[in-house]
Design an enzyme around this catalytic site. Structure first.
Site, PDB file in Angstrom:
ATOM      1  N   LYS A  17       0.832  -1.201   0.000  1.00 19.11           N
ATOM      2  CA  LYS A  17       0.000   0.000   0.000  1.00 19.11           C
ATOM      3  C   LYS A  17       0.872   1.258   0.000  1.00 19.11           C
ATOM      4  O   LYS A  17       0.685   2.164  -0.795  1.00 19.11           O
ATOM      5  CB  LYS A  17      -0.913  -0.034   1.228  1.00 19.11           C
TER       6      LYS A  17
ATOM      7  N   GLU B 215      10.546  -4.663   4.487  1.00 17.55           N
ATOM      8  CA  GLU B 215      10.626  -6.076   4.075  1.00 17.55           C
ATOM      9  C   GLU B 215      10.301  -6.208   2.585  1.00 17.55           C
ATOM     10  O   GLU B 215      11.010  -6.878   1.825  1.00 17.55           O
ATOM     11  CB  GLU B 215       9.615  -6.930   4.864  1.00 17.55           C
TER      12      GLU B 215
ATOM     13  N   GLY C  47      -4.792  -1.677   4.952  1.00 16.15           N
ATOM     14  CA  GLY C  47      -3.972  -2.804   4.490  1.00 16.15           C
ATOM     15  C   GLY C  47      -4.621  -4.149   4.754  1.00 16.15           C
ATOM     16  O   GLY C  47      -4.713  -5.005   3.868  1.00 16.15           O
ATOM     17  N   ARG C  48      -5.101  -4.356   5.990  1.00 18.44           N
ATOM     18  CA  ARG C  48      -5.640  -5.684   6.329  1.00 18.44           C
ATOM     19  C   ARG C  48      -7.048  -5.902   5.797  1.00 18.44           C
ATOM     20  O   ARG C  48      -7.657  -6.945   6.034  1.00 18.44           O
ATOM     21  CB  ARG C  48      -5.566  -5.901   7.849  1.00 18.44           C
TER      22      ARG C  48
ATOM     23  N   GLU D  88      -4.544  -6.524  14.937  1.00 20.87           N
ATOM     24  CA  GLU D  88      -4.063  -5.207  14.518  1.00 20.87           C
ATOM     25  C   GLU D  88      -5.216  -4.199  14.576  1.00 20.87           C
ATOM     26  O   GLU D  88      -4.994  -2.998  14.698  1.00 20.87           O
ATOM     27  CB  GLU D  88      -3.481  -5.272  13.088  1.00 20.87           C
TER      28      GLU D  88
ATOM     29  N   HIS E 180      -4.520 -32.997  17.602  1.00 19.19           N
ATOM     30  CA  HIS E 180      -3.372 -33.812  18.001  1.00 19.19           C
ATOM     31  C   HIS E 180      -2.217 -32.937  18.456  1.00 19.19           C
ATOM     32  O   HIS E 180      -1.071 -33.385  18.493  1.00 19.19           O
ATOM     33  CB  HIS E 180      -2.964 -34.707  16.833  1.00 19.19           C
TER      34      HIS E 180
ATOM     35  N   LYS F  53       9.424  -0.855  14.131  1.00 26.74           N
ATOM     36  CA  LYS F  53       9.982  -0.552  12.804  1.00 26.74           C
ATOM     37  C   LYS F  53      11.098   0.486  12.934  1.00 26.74           C
ATOM     38  O   LYS F  53      12.167   0.358  12.344  1.00 26.74           O
ATOM     39  CB  LYS F  53       8.899   0.021  11.885  1.00 26.74           C
TER      40      LYS F  53
HETATM   41  O1  F6P Z   1       3.255  -3.183   9.821  1.00 19.56           O
HETATM   42  C1  F6P Z   1       1.900  -3.078   9.698  1.00 19.56           C
HETATM   43  C2  F6P Z   1       1.445  -2.746   8.312  1.00 19.56           C
HETATM   44  O2  F6P Z   1       1.402  -1.383   8.149  1.00 19.56           O
HETATM   45  C3  F6P Z   1       0.116  -3.403   8.063  1.00 19.56           C
HETATM   46  O3  F6P Z   1      -0.940  -2.690   8.555  1.00 19.56           O
HETATM   47  C4  F6P Z   1       0.135  -3.559   6.583  1.00 19.56           C
HETATM   48  O4  F6P Z   1      -0.809  -4.495   6.162  1.00 19.56           O
HETATM   49  C5  F6P Z   1       1.549  -4.011   6.367  1.00 19.56           C
HETATM   50  O5  F6P Z   1       2.308  -3.274   7.313  1.00 19.56           O
HETATM   51  C6  F6P Z   1       2.092  -3.823   4.982  1.00 19.56           C
HETATM   52  O6  F6P Z   1       2.021  -2.492   4.574  1.00 19.56           O
HETATM   53  P1  F6P Z   1       2.194  -2.097   3.061  1.00 19.56           P
HETATM   54  O7  F6P Z   1       1.092  -2.711   2.291  1.00 19.56           O
HETATM   55  O8  F6P Z   1       2.145  -0.593   3.033  1.00 19.56           O
HETATM   56  O9  F6P Z   1       3.527  -2.609   2.597  1.00 19.56           O
END
Ligand code: F6P
Length: 535
Positions: A196, A202, A254-255, A340, A371, A499
């Site tokens: 987003k 990452e 995002g979620r 979240e 199990h 972060k």
């Molecule tokens: O670290 C949390 C977050 O901001 C989430 O809310 C989001 O889904 C994820 O990181 C990834 O964010 P992006 O889509 O901006 O890479």
């Protein structure tokens, strides 16, 4: 919000064994919601009529319907970020307008959807090719909401998968991308960078790694990249042609984003008909949530059951237990969606929350969990409310007997949790083998306290439509719980600090900066890693 009346009635109701509620032959029907082909049964909980009324009172005093209408009509209910919350617009195929600040957002949503469909069809049908020909593999690079939803759904809809193979890379751990790319042919691979913000460390690190990997065998690697993001300037800076950039607006959290461009890999895997069916399932749940009376409303009653267990009775966790192997990533997906969203200790008004925040959510598919951790659920000292879900039908008709076994296991677990096994029953089991004090000792271990609450969701079969219903159901459940708690379910400030500190620690780990100013433990850990890695 005053939760003390709820706590009072909940502890009174919990005095009565759940099983006793079934002396009323109508208990199951009265404490279930049956809509269309779906049944949500919350009769195996301690909620009684008084308790349910207390829950409905909370629902009324929190003014959930007004907040719900505010959400659907594009008001900026995400107050800490000043944003509307309109992921529901992404699945609105009805032709009805949806306004944000007086502007209908639907033309833009539908245009992006048809661009996605055209691109997905081009990939699937070989009009969009890599340097080595038809795309055989799609690698979605994203994390959190840009990974968990589509990854979960791609697995869930495996029987509908007739496009290229789809892989999901999220972790910054090089092992994830290295293991994924190993064995793929870069010349027939499409990389989708899903972010987003297009700043997530990452994702951007993995995207750079994928680009370098592709550069080794492809003359124009950027041509085999697509991007899903709200940040068009950043996708351009990364070198991705605007033709393959699918944008969305900041009113999609995002979620909550898998319904739009973030679902592109899913669409490529299963085709646009399946994707539209998924959207329609979500839209069906939106309608139901908006129109049904609270008692007939599955998201509302699922949420109120959650409030009963967490805020009313103080149970800190809930287990999500899909009896559906293909929903094995659902618990992870719901962990982000729920934790979240509602894992916050400051309420909307900026004051400290005076009740428990949302619960810890965890789980695994049945029967595997049986199990592993069900031992604790049955006989541990803490009560874990369980949320079972199961499809009436599976996909493999020639293995229908296995599906029957799966269903029987699911239903048996909720029955066992409620019934338990008394000391007398346990004594009868061991009576032939032991005597006297040893019999008593052996029997004690075989006692199940029972009276453990659970709910069960039954749906016909895990089709794309049903998956859409289930995911939207949980989204709205989170919304209702958040409103009752007075929480903003749509921000996530709690992820920021880690972060920031990780960014600052990277040069320290690399040895470019010393550990001065770090606490003793962190400094020791850095030095140990450096020593062990030979850095
Ligand atoms: O670290 C949390 C977050 O901001 C989430 O809310 C989001 O889904 C994820 O990181 C990834 O964010 P992006 O889509 O901006 O890479």
């Amino acid at each position: 919000m005053d939760f003390s009346p709820l706590k009072k009635v909940a502890s009174a109701a919990a005095e009565k064994p759940i099983l006793k509620n079934f002396e009323d032959p109508d208990r199951a029907r009265q404490f279930s919601v049956s809509v269309g082909d779906m049944l949500f049964d919350y009769s195996k909980t301690s909620i009684d009529s008084t308790g349910r009324q207390a829950l409905l009172d909370l629902y009324e005093s929190a003014d959930v319907p007004a907040r719900r209408n505010a959400m659907f009509s594009g008001e900026a209910i995400n107050e800490t970020e000043g944003r509307a919350v309109l992921h529901t617009a992404l699945r609105n195929l009805s032709g009805d307008p949806v306004y944000v600040n007086g502007v209908d957002v639907m033309p833009g949503v539908l245009e992006t959807l048809s661009r996605m469909e055209a691109f997905a069809a081009d990939v699937r049908e070989g009009r969009f090719v890599g340097e080595g020909g038809q795309i055989t593999d799609v690698v979605n690079i994203g994390i959190g909401g840009s990974d968990l939803g589509p990854a979960m759904a791609t697995l869930a809809l495996a029987p509908y998968h007739d496009g290229p193979r789809c892989h999901y890379v999220s972790n910054v751990d090089a092992a994830h991308i290295a293991d994924t790319l190993r064995g793929l042919d870069a010349r027939t691979t499409l990389v989708i960078v899903a972010s987003k913000t297009f700043t997530t460390i990452e994702t951007m690190t993995n995207a750079a790694t994928a680009k370098a990997w592709m550069s080794a065998s492809v003359a124009n690697p950027a041509a085999q990249f697509a991007a899903l993001s709200t940040a068009a300037d950043k996708t351009a800076a990364f070198g991705i042609d605007a033709e393959r950039v699918f944008g969305f607006e900041d009113w999609v959290g995002g979620r909550y984003s898998m319904w739009g461009p973030i679902g592109l890999a899913l669409m490529i895997a299963t085709g646009s008909d399946s994707f539209r069916a998924f959207l329609n399932g979500g839209a069906w749940m939106d309608q139901h949530f908006q129109l049904a009376e609270p008692l007939e409303n599955i998201p509302v009653m699922l949420a109120l059951t959650g409030i009963w267990h967490n805020q009313g009775l103080g149970h800190a966790t809930r287990a999500v237990l899909p009896y559906e192997q293909r929903l094995s990533r659902l618990p992870a997906y719901l962990q982000q969606l729920e934790m979240e969203s509602n894992g916050k200790s400051t309420s909307m008004n900026g004051k400290a929350l005076d009740v428990n925040s949302g619960p810890i959510v965890w789980g695994e598919p049945g029967t595997n969990g049986q199990h592993a951790f069900y031992q604790l659920i049955h006989q541990g000292t803490r009560v874990v409310p369980c949320e079972f879900m199961v499809g009436a039908e599976g996909f493999d008709n020639d293995l229908a007997h296995q599906h029957r076994l799966l269903v029987a296991n699911c239903l048996a677990q909720s029955e066992a949790l409620m019934r338990g096994r008394s000391l007398d029953e346990a004594r009868a089991i061991v009576s032939g083998k032991f005597e006297g004090a040893e019999l008593e000792r052996q029997a004690a271990h075989r006692v199940f306290p029972g009276n453990r609450p659970s709910t069960t969701l039954v749906y016909p079969k895990l089709t794309p439509f049903v998956l859409g219903q289930v995911i939207a159901l949980y989204e709205h459940r989170v919304f209702v719980e958040g409103v009752i708690l007075g929480i903003n379910s749509y921000d996530q400030w709690g992820v920021e600090l880690g972060k920031e500190l990780a960014k600052a620690l990277e040069p320290v780990v690399a040895g470019e900066m010393g550990t001065d100013g770090k606490d003793g433990s962190t400094a020791q850990l850095v030095k140990t890693v450096q020593r062990l890695s030979g850095a």
